[in-house]
Design an enzyme around this catalytic site. Structure first.
Site, short mmCIF file in Angstrom:
data_model
loop_
_atom_site.label_atom_id
_atom_site.label_comp_id
_atom_site.label_asym_id
_atom_site.label_seq_id
_atom_site.Cartn_x
_atom_site.Cartn_y
_atom_site.Cartn_z
N HIS A 277 0.83 -1.21 0.00
CA HIS A 277 0.00 0.00 0.00
C HIS A 277 0.87 1.26 0.00
CE1 HIS A 277 -3.81 2.12 1.29
NE2 HIS A 277 -2.90 3.03 1.63
N GLU A 278 1.83 1.32 0.92
CA GLU A 278 2.67 2.51 1.04
C GLU A 278 3.62 2.64 -0.16
OE1 GLU A 278 2.06 4.74 3.23
OE2 GLU A 278 0.55 3.49 4.21
N HIS B 206 1.79 4.24 -3.01
CA HIS B 206 1.74 5.71 -2.89
C HIS B 206 3.03 6.33 -3.40
CE1 HIS B 206 -2.04 5.96 -0.83
NE2 HIS B 206 -1.63 5.44 0.30
#
Length: 224
Positions: free
Chosen positions: A21-22, A25
């Site tokens: 997820h990170e 980003h």
């Protein structure tokens, strides 16, 4: 022993989901013109680059012990809007990259689960190993879909807050800004107090119309 194995599988699935997820980003920001996160090592599958000691480790453990809903968060990915090609649009794209990456990871978990049946029938895997892998893939599927849809809730620090702001104008935006100041108390009320005192589980209802139907569809698709 089964409880310990279940907790370990959940922990691995959560950490993997948060790392992807990170990193998503960071990758989205880099592709859209801001290399800040990449230069600070946030486009990485090394969990140590993303883990927040409290939000990723202590908080979920406390929530598990409390027996309530479990959620976690990582260190925020640094993004400088001035470096983005189109700041207003690209901020939304960077925010939505995280949940999208979790949905894609859930799809991979479902596909791997679907591959277990022919491997087991062909004798390529022992029943014990196949059972362990099946448990992990199902856990990863549900964990990643939960991370995706939980992060789409429009309250900070969740991604949904960044996604919704560009679409609000005038009074709607001012009211939303005031609500943002109470985001954490609102989450605590919705996650714990409301279910405890009224029996109304808003997150459970939300997941019932998002996470579980999509998980069932993915499994149905890969199993034919």
């Amino acid at each position: 022993m089964d409880r310990i194995i279940s907790l370990l599988l959940s922990a691995v699935a959560v950490i993997l989901g948060i790392v992807v997820h990170e990193s998503a980003h960071a990758l989205a920001a880099y592709l859209l013109g801001d290399s800040t996160a990449r230069s600070r090592g946030r486009f990485s599958l090394n969990p140590l680059n993303h883990i927040d000691p409290f939000g990723t480790v202590v908080l979920p453990l406390l929530l598990m012990l409390a027996g309530g809903p479990v959620f976690a968060y990582a260190k925020p990915v640094p993004v400088y809007l001035g470096n983005l090609k189109n700041p207003k649009r690209d901020e939304v794209l960077v925010a939505i990259a995280g949940p999208v990456s979790n949905i894609l990871l859930a799809a991979v978990a479902a596909a791997l689960y679907g591959m277990l049946r022919p491997a087991l029938l062909a004798g390529a895997l022992s029943f014990q190993l196949a059972s362990l892998l099946a448990s992990f893939f199902i856990t990863a599927l549900l964990t990643n879909l939960s991370l995706a849809f939980f992060n789409l809730i429009p309250l900070p620090p969740l991604d949904g807050s960044t996604i919704i702001v560009p679409f609000l104008k005038g009074d709607a935006l001012r009211i939303y800004r005031r609500i943002q100041a109470y985001a954490m108390p609102i989450l605590i009320v919705v996650l714990y107090l409301l279910p405890s005192f009224t029996g109304i589980d808003l997150i459970g209802i939300y997941f019932d119309i998002t996470v579980y139907p999509l998980a069932n569809w993915m499994l149905s698709f890969v199993l034919g």
